[in-house]
Motif scaffolding. Structure first.
Motif, PDB file in Angstrom:
ATOM      1  N   ASP A 140       0.829  -1.197   0.000  1.00  0.00           N
ATOM      2  CA  ASP A 140       0.000   0.000   0.000  1.00  0.00           C
ATOM      3  C   ASP A 140       0.869   1.255   0.000  1.00  0.00           C
ATOM      4  O   ASP A 140       1.953   1.284   0.609  1.00  0.00           O
ATOM      5  N   GLU A 141       0.394   2.267  -0.691  1.00  0.00           N
ATOM      6  CA  GLU A 141       1.092   3.554  -0.761  1.00  0.00           C
ATOM      7  C   GLU A 141       0.110   4.658  -0.407  1.00  0.00           C
ATOM      8  O   GLU A 141      -1.067   4.598  -0.756  1.00  0.00           O
ATOM      9  N   GLN A 142       0.604   5.682   0.272  1.00  0.00           N
ATOM     10  CA  GLN A 142      -0.219   6.829   0.624  1.00  0.00           C
ATOM     11  C   GLN A 142       0.499   8.109   0.218  1.00  0.00           C
ATOM     12  O   GLN A 142       1.691   8.270   0.487  1.00  0.00           O
ATOM     13  N   CYS A 143      -0.230   8.984  -0.464  1.00  0.00           N
ATOM     14  CA  CYS A 143       0.274  10.315  -0.800  1.00  0.00           C
ATOM     15  C   CYS A 143       1.598  10.263  -1.557  1.00  0.00           C
ATOM     16  O   CYS A 143       2.536  11.007  -1.258  1.00  0.00           O
ATOM     17  N   LYS A 144       1.679   9.370  -2.518  1.00  0.00           N
ATOM     18  CA  LYS A 144       2.894   9.269  -3.312  1.00  0.00           C
ATOM     19  C   LYS A 144       2.833  10.326  -4.414  1.00  0.00           C
ATOM     20  O   LYS A 144       1.875  10.373  -5.187  1.00  0.00           O
ATOM     21  N   ARG A 224      -6.861   7.583  -6.180  1.00  0.00           N
ATOM     22  CA  ARG A 224      -6.780   6.525  -5.159  1.00  0.00           C
ATOM     23  C   ARG A 224      -7.113   5.195  -5.837  1.00  0.00           C
ATOM     24  O   ARG A 224      -8.270   4.903  -6.140  1.00  0.00           O
ATOM     25  N   CYS A 268      -1.724  16.110   2.483  1.00  0.00           N
ATOM     26  CA  CYS A 268      -1.726  14.648   2.391  1.00  0.00           C
ATOM     27  C   CYS A 268      -0.438  14.138   3.015  1.00  0.00           C
ATOM     28  O   CYS A 268       0.627  14.158   2.370  1.00  0.00           O
ATOM     29  N   PRO A 270       0.715  10.835   5.475  1.00  0.00           N
ATOM     30  CA  PRO A 270       0.376   9.654   6.280  1.00  0.00           C
ATOM     31  C   PRO A 270       0.969   9.703   7.684  1.00  0.00           C
ATOM     32  O   PRO A 270       0.381   9.193   8.643  1.00  0.00           O
ATOM     33  N   TYR A 275      -5.159  12.629   5.195  1.00  0.00           N
ATOM     34  CA  TYR A 275      -5.414  11.974   3.916  1.00  0.00           C
ATOM     35  C   TYR A 275      -6.307  12.860   3.049  1.00  0.00           C
ATOM     36  O   TYR A 275      -7.036  13.729   3.547  1.00  0.00           O
ATOM     37  N   ASP A 296      -2.665   7.345  -4.352  1.00  0.00           N
ATOM     38  CA  ASP A 296      -2.633   6.318  -3.303  1.00  0.00           C
ATOM     39  C   ASP A 296      -2.834   4.960  -3.952  1.00  0.00           C
ATOM     40  O   ASP A 296      -3.468   4.845  -5.009  1.00  0.00           O
ATOM     41  N   LYS A 298      -4.030   1.016  -2.762  1.00  0.00           N
ATOM     42  CA  LYS A 298      -4.538   0.151  -1.698  1.00  0.00           C
ATOM     43  C   LYS A 298      -4.873  -1.212  -2.288  1.00  0.00           C
ATOM     44  O   LYS A 298      -5.613  -1.311  -3.266  1.00  0.00           O
TER      45      LYS A 298
END
Length: 685
Positions: A140-144, A224, A268, A270, A275, A296, A298
């Protein structure tokens, strides 16, 4: 998954093909994924008795090995395996012209690599290219952050606004699955919400900010991705079974100055549990505005198996309407066909019995009806060469339709194989030139024509040439719009090679054998002096009778035509080839029956000029098809610009011409067989 079984002269061997291992034994055959311990149930189970074993050994002497169809083999991924996300064209139902993804100032890789595409994909305007999106399996990646545009130029802002205004959608591909937005729709029959997919996501949207009346443009700059995967319980391998996206428009903020190597966003983050949501200020499209693209990722485990991953894409909420509409159409047409067949059989039986019982000359002079024109009914028509030409083209289209439909019913042309349907239709049309030349020459020889080479050349060039002229003119207009839908020069050269290098020679080969073969003998002799045709009633007027004759064939297909047009112009998947095959059979029956009935009435009126009218009777349904396409355009589509409008009517004109040749040929041959049968059944001195 689609499996093909190839029998080889081996036994008790282990074979490996396309990530599938098959063990073939005398009494049991199992197929297993590598390193999974044969978790799939046995495909074939026989009795374990000695007799059953010997019987199976005798029948299946050769071993079975399985392989997947090209392009649809599953991909197994381990954790942290890199998955290539590819971008495709920008498409719109408001403006039907597709554009390349990088025609907009999106984040570009250093080197853009185009994926290999088949002929159908190029003609559809698909342009599949690599992207900067980095996705690792089950990570999972967030705010890439993807990239940053310091300030939109005037040209960039204008390009984004134009695409947003025309409702363009972005298309992406991951493991051969198109990206889609989730839409929950209510199932009226079960009174529940059903998950459906809407292909692609909008480039942006138009809205007015709170307290303002001015409509502004906003860009979807944060994506996302939700990737569904099905994991094997015994290994670390997994397969992708869904590719979903939720777009956001957010005006990213950060603490200045911008750190290119490790940027930190305030909107953004994490680490701070911040988010992206739809409540954040959106990203406006304006000259000089800074734009930061981010995403993002998921991963969600799913019970959907790889073989069923297209089910959500192909789900139709109006399947009840489709079922009842098609069944209703089929029942009406079958009822009418049965009534027509019963009337024709009884009437014809009475006529033939009466004519065969007439013995005296006085009775013969009192005859009326179709027997009186027996000396003229097989008189060659005017423009016999042209009639032979369009009949040959109809045979070519009929053969293409039948063979392509067979492949589609067998699953070879599934939506997973992008462009496969169009490629198959083109190739089948090219190779069916052999039958076009053969039947055209056979018919022309029965007319006692001698210029068979000219007729053959016309058969090879008339219909394809007409379509190519329309296609080339539209292509010039599309090229002027800088659309990816414009066919490149290399593809045009390939099309011309298929036409002149394969199709034309095959037409001449078929024509050579068709003209060489002895023409069928007419059941009655043709008089040297043509018979005078009496004055006809108003309802037997050729134009009126042909227009009436086209209603029934069109009525058999117009419901299915709605779904086909929706698939073509509203960018939806069409996969109900079983329905299509059933409707096609009904179309053949209706074309044959309506042509035979009107031809019978014409002969009973002592009018023997039936050749061309037989073709136009069922072929006139193409007029209704084109009229319906115009009705569909004004009632269902929202096309306002000139070039997309010309493109729509140009392609529908090509489809109508093809439908005219197809239905006209089916009615003509049914009528020809009918006329030969009835005149061979009566005694004529």
């Amino acid at each position: 998954p689609t499996l093909l079984w190839v029998w080889r002269r081996k036994s008790l061997v282990r074979t490996y093909r396309k990530r599938i291992v098959c063990y073939s034994h005398v009494v049991e055959a199992k197929c297993c994924w590598p390193q999974r311990g044969c978790s799939i149930a046995a495909l074939v189970k026989m009795s374990r008795g000695y007799t059953a074993s010997m019987l199976l050994l005798a029948l299946l002497v050769q071993n079975a090995a399985a392989f997947y169809l090209p392009g649809v083999a599953p991909m197994d991924f381990r954790k942290k395996d890199l998955i290539g996300l590819k971008v495709n064209k920008l498409s719109s139902i408001k403006n039907q012209l597709p554009y390349e993804y990088y025609s907009l100032p999106y984040c570009r890789p250093e080197k853009i690599v185009q994926s290999a595409e088949n002929l159908g994909e190029v003609l559809r305007g698909d342009r599949i290219e690599n992207s900067l999106y980095q996705i690792q399996m089950r990570v999972d990646e967030q705010c890439k952050i993807l990239c940053r545009i310091e300030a939109l130029t005037t040209a960039q802002a204008k390009a984004f606004r134009a695409k947003v205004d025309d409702d363009y959608r972005v298309n992406m591909i991951l493991d051969n699955l198109p990206v889609a937005m989730v839409k929950m729709r209510k199932d009226e029959s079960a009174n529940t919400l059903v998950k459906t997919y809407e292909r692609g996501f909008p480039v942006g949207f138009k809205a007015s900010l709170e307290g303002q009346t001015e409509v502004k443009f906003f860009l979807h700059n944060h994506l996302r991705f939700t990737i569904l995967y099905h994991k094997d319980a015994q290994t670390d391998l997994a397969r992708i079974v869904g590719f979903e996206v939720e777009p956001f428009s957010v005006k990213h903020e950060y603490e200045a100055p911008w750190d290119k190597n490790s940027p930190v966003l305030n909107t953004c983050n994490p680490g701070r549990m911040i988010y992206v949501t739809h409540n954040l200020p959106p990203q406006p499209v304006a000259e000089g505005t800074e734009v930061i693209f981010s995403y993002d990722v998921k991963f969600v485990a799913s019970d959907i198996r790889w073989a069923s991953r297209w089910d959500t894409y192909l789900m139709m909420m109006d399947d009840q309407i489709h079922w009842f509409s098609v069944i209703n159409s089929v029942m009406i047409v079958l009822f009418l066909s049965g009534m027509v067949a019963m009337i024709m059989m009884r009437t014809l039986h009475r006529d033939i019995t009466k004519y065969n019982q007439l013995e005296s000359g006085e009775d013969a002079q009192e005859e009326t009806g179709w027997k009186l024109v027996h000396g003229d009914v097989f008189r060659p028509p005017t423009n016999a060469s042209m009639l032979s030409t369009i009949v040959g083209s109809g045979v070519q289209i009929f053969g293409m339709t039948v063979v392509t439909m067979i492949f589609a019913l067998l699953g070879f042309l599934s939506p997973a194989n992008r462009g496969g349907l169009m490629t198959a239709m083109l190739m089948m049309f090219v190779f069916m030139g052999l039958f076009a030349g053969y039947f055209s020459a056979r018919l022309y020889k029965s007319f006692r024509g001698e210029e068979w080479k000219k007729t053959t050349l016309r058969t090879a060039l008339l219909f394809p040439g007409s379509c190519f002229v329309i296609f080339f003119a539209l292509n010039l207009l599309i090229w002027g719009q800088k659309s990816s839908g414009a066919v490149p020069f290399g593809t045009l050269f390939a099309l011309c090679f298929l036409w002149f290098g394969i199709s034309v020679p095959l037409v001449f080969v078929g024509s050579y054998f068709g003209y060489k073969k002895t023409a069928p003998e007419d059941p009655v002799r043709t008089n040297k002096i043509p018979r005078q045709i009496p004055e006809q009633p108003w309802y037997m007027n050729p134009v009126f009778s042909c227009l009436v004759g086209g209603v029934l064939p069109f009525g058999a297909v117009f419901i299915e035509l709605f779904f086909i047009l929706t698939s073509m112009w509203l960018h939806q998947f069409y996969y109900l080839f079983g329905f299509l095959a059933l409707v096609f059979v009904i179309l053949i029956i209706t074309c044959a029956e309506i042509t035979i009935v009107l031809c019978y009435f014409q002969l009973c009126s002592e009018d023997y000029h039936w050749w061309w009218r037989a073709y136009f009777t069922s072929g006139s349904s193409a007029l209704y098809l084109f009229a319906y396409s115009a009705f569909y355009f004004y009632s269902k589509l929202d096309i306002t610009k000139t070039v997309p409008m010309l493109m729509y009517f140009g392609y529908m004109l090509m489809a109508s011409i093809a439908f005219f040749a197809l239905t006209g040929t089916m009615g003509f041959y049914a009528c020809l067989i009918f006329v030969r049968k009835i005149y061979s059944a009566v005694k004529i001195d």
